[in-house]
Design a protein around this motif. Structure first.
Motif, short mmCIF file in Angstrom:
data_model
loop_
_atom_site.label_atom_id
_atom_site.label_comp_id
_atom_site.label_asym_id
_atom_site.label_seq_id
_atom_site.Cartn_x
_atom_site.Cartn_y
_atom_site.Cartn_z
N TYR A 135 0.84 -1.19 0.00
CA TYR A 135 0.00 0.00 0.00
C TYR A 135 0.87 1.24 0.00
CZ TYR A 135 1.15 0.82 4.91
OH TYR A 135 1.83 1.09 6.08
N ARG A 136 0.24 2.39 -0.25
CA ARG A 136 0.94 3.68 -0.15
C ARG A 136 -0.05 4.75 0.30
NH1 ARG A 136 0.13 7.06 -4.60
NH2 ARG A 136 -1.03 6.11 -6.34
N VAL A 137 0.49 5.82 0.86
CA VAL A 137 -0.34 6.92 1.35
C VAL A 137 -0.70 7.83 0.17
CG1 VAL A 137 -0.42 8.95 2.84
CG2 VAL A 137 0.69 6.84 3.64
N THR A 138 -1.98 8.08 0.01
CA THR A 138 -2.44 8.98 -1.06
C THR A 138 -2.87 10.33 -0.52
OG1 THR A 138 -4.65 7.99 -0.87
CG2 THR A 138 -3.16 7.07 -2.52
N ASP A 139 -3.30 10.40 0.74
CA ASP A 139 -3.72 11.65 1.36
C ASP A 139 -3.10 11.71 2.75
OD1 ASP A 139 -5.00 13.80 2.62
OD2 ASP A 139 -6.83 13.51 1.46
N PRO A 140 -2.00 12.47 2.95
CA PRO A 140 -1.32 12.47 4.26
C PRO A 140 -2.17 13.01 5.40
CG PRO A 140 -0.41 14.16 2.82
CD PRO A 140 -1.32 13.33 1.97
N VAL A 141 -3.05 13.96 5.11
CA VAL A 141 -3.90 14.52 6.16
C VAL A 141 -4.85 13.44 6.70
CG1 VAL A 141 -5.65 16.24 6.71
CG2 VAL A 141 -3.71 16.85 5.24
N ASP B 276 -12.71 -1.51 -2.82
CA ASP B 276 -14.07 -0.99 -2.60
C ASP B 276 -14.28 -0.57 -1.14
OD1 ASP B 276 -14.57 -1.45 -5.26
OD2 ASP B 276 -15.55 -3.39 -4.93
N LYS B 277 -13.82 -1.39 -0.21
CA LYS B 277 -14.00 -1.06 1.20
C LYS B 277 -13.14 0.12 1.63
CE LYS B 277 -15.68 -5.49 2.93
NZ LYS B 277 -15.60 -6.50 4.00
N LEU B 278 -11.92 0.22 1.11
CA LEU B 278 -11.06 1.37 1.44
C LEU B 278 -11.67 2.67 0.94
CD1 LEU B 278 -7.38 0.17 0.80
CD2 LEU B 278 -8.43 0.84 2.97
N GLU B 279 -12.36 2.60 -0.20
CA GLU B 279 -13.02 3.80 -0.72
C GLU B 279 -14.13 4.27 0.23
OE1 GLU B 279 -15.22 5.32 -4.84
OE2 GLU B 279 -14.39 3.30 -4.68
N ASN B 280 -14.81 3.32 0.83
CA ASN B 280 -15.86 3.68 1.79
C ASN B 280 -15.27 4.22 3.09
OD1 ASN B 280 -17.85 2.82 -0.01
ND2 ASN B 280 -17.81 0.73 0.76
N TYR B 281 -14.15 3.64 3.56
CA TYR B 281 -13.53 4.10 4.81
C TYR B 281 -12.84 5.45 4.62
CZ TYR B 281 -14.38 -0.19 7.45
OH TYR B 281 -14.97 -1.23 8.13
N ASP B 282 -12.21 5.66 3.46
CA ASP B 282 -11.55 6.93 3.14
C ASP B 282 -10.56 7.34 4.23
OD1 ASP B 282 -10.94 9.14 1.63
OD2 ASP B 282 -12.61 10.34 2.37
N ILE B 283 -9.51 6.50 4.40
CA ILE B 283 -8.51 6.77 5.44
C ILE B 283 -7.18 7.26 4.87
CG2 ILE B 283 -9.52 5.19 7.10
CD1 ILE B 283 -7.53 3.07 6.21
N GLY B 284 -7.15 7.62 3.58
CA GLY B 284 -5.97 8.24 3.00
C GLY B 284 -4.89 7.30 2.52
N ILE B 285 -5.16 5.98 2.49
CA ILE B 285 -4.19 5.04 1.95
C ILE B 285 -4.86 4.22 0.86
CG2 ILE B 285 -2.85 4.91 4.08
CD1 ILE B 285 -4.16 2.25 4.66
#
Length: 335
Positions: A117-123, A174-183
């Protein structure tokens, strides 16, 4: 006199004391300035991003290089944006329970995965959750067990690995898109899949070997087919060409026979009796090859009946033959 000297010493002490305090103040100011200067800038590497927080309001800084901030007011937290990974299963924890899964045909199997994985949104990676990697790991474990439970043990161990990996990856995304945790998940792969016992593992290895043998046999059969088909097609083309040539030859022969018959019929219409006799003589010539028939009249003249000249001849030859035949018939009647 002694009083004057004492006053002079006191004055000097006061001056020296004032100078010491000034130097100390200057030193304190310099230290403060150094602290302020050292805390007023920060640098970002190529593989990093920074989150600058001002009075509790975070803001991402993505441009690499040297940046400035307000000391004691702004805080900077750097985030690694390179691809990172972790294992899921026995090799990550050392406990078999994390790797032991059940398949759709109610068999147990040990499966190890590796997720990247990688970080896409650091905030969001800093503030949306306390530990985004742990959240991703829990999501991955749930998706892995759900997907493995829908496949047979044979598919997990042999032919279905690529499809399983693809389905798990899509489910996690799909689940990460729902959680929206920046990774964001980059990839997830099956590192190892083994049955719970040695006997079962050996049996599946034999099955895999048999399948590979089957594939090899199919490949060899396809290779042999591809080698034989061009030769067979060439042979078929040759047969077709020979048949077409034979067909054309017979057509030409039939056309020639038709033309010969039509020519004979035209002569028959003109001279039926003569033509009948000629056809009789030609038949006799075919039946008795190399025979010669000569008719001699009373006046000593002779006429050669066989062999005959070609039936299809010029009009002059036909007229001469007709005239000769007529004379022969006249002589015969006279005799």
């Amino acid at each position: 006199m002694f009083s004057a000297k004492r006053n002079s010493n006191e004055t000097l002490n006061k001056i020296n004391s004032g100078k010491g305090k000034s130097i100390a103040m200057i030193a304190v100011v310099i230290v403060i300035l150094l602290v302020l200067l050292s805390g007023s800038y920060y640098s970002i590497q190529e593989e990093e991003q920074a989150v600058v927080c001002t009075f509790g309001s975070p803001k991402a800084v993505t441009t690499p290089g040297l940046h400035f901030k307000i000391p004691f007011i702004q805080t900077v937290t750097k985030v690694n944006t390179t691809i990172q990974g972790f294992s899921i299963g026995y090799h990550s924890t050392g406990e078999e329970a994390d790797a032991l899964m059940i398949t759709s045909d109610y068999n147990f199997i040990f499966v190890d995965f590796y997720a990247e994985y990688r970080v896409t949104d650091p905030v969001k990676a800093l503030y949306a959750s306390q530990d985004p990697e742990l959240v991703l790991k829990n999501i991955a474990q749930n998706c892995i067990r759900t997907t493995i439970g829908s496949y047979s043990v044979d598919s997990v161990l042999t032919t279905g690995k690529n499809e399983i990996q693809s389905n798990i990856k899509q489910m996690i995304l799909d689940k990460l898109e729902n959680y929206d945790i920046g990774i964001q998940l980059v990839n997830i792969t099956i590192q190892d899949a083994t049955p719970p016992t040695t006997e079962v593992e050996n049996a599946f290895k034999e099955v895999e070997t048999a399948k590979q043998g089957k594939e090899t046999a199919l490949n060899n059969a396809n290779k042999y087919r591809n080698e034989q088909i061009p030769g067979a097609e060439a042979e078929a083309d040759k047969i077709l060409q020979d048949a077409e040539a034979t067909k054309q030859e017979r057509i030409n022969e039939a056309n020639g026979q038709v033309a010969r018959f039509n020519s004979m019929y035209q002569e028959y219409v003109k001279y039926p009796d003569v033509t009948k006799k000629r056809m009789f003589y030609e038949a006799m010539e075919d039946v008795l090859p190399e025979i010669k028939v000569i008719i001699q009249g009373k006046d000593g003249s002779t006429n050669t009946i066989l062999p005959l000249d070609s039936f299809v001849s010029e009009n002059a030859s036909d007229n001469a033959f007709s005239q000769s035949t007529t004379d022969q018939e006249t002589n015969t009647e006279e005799n």
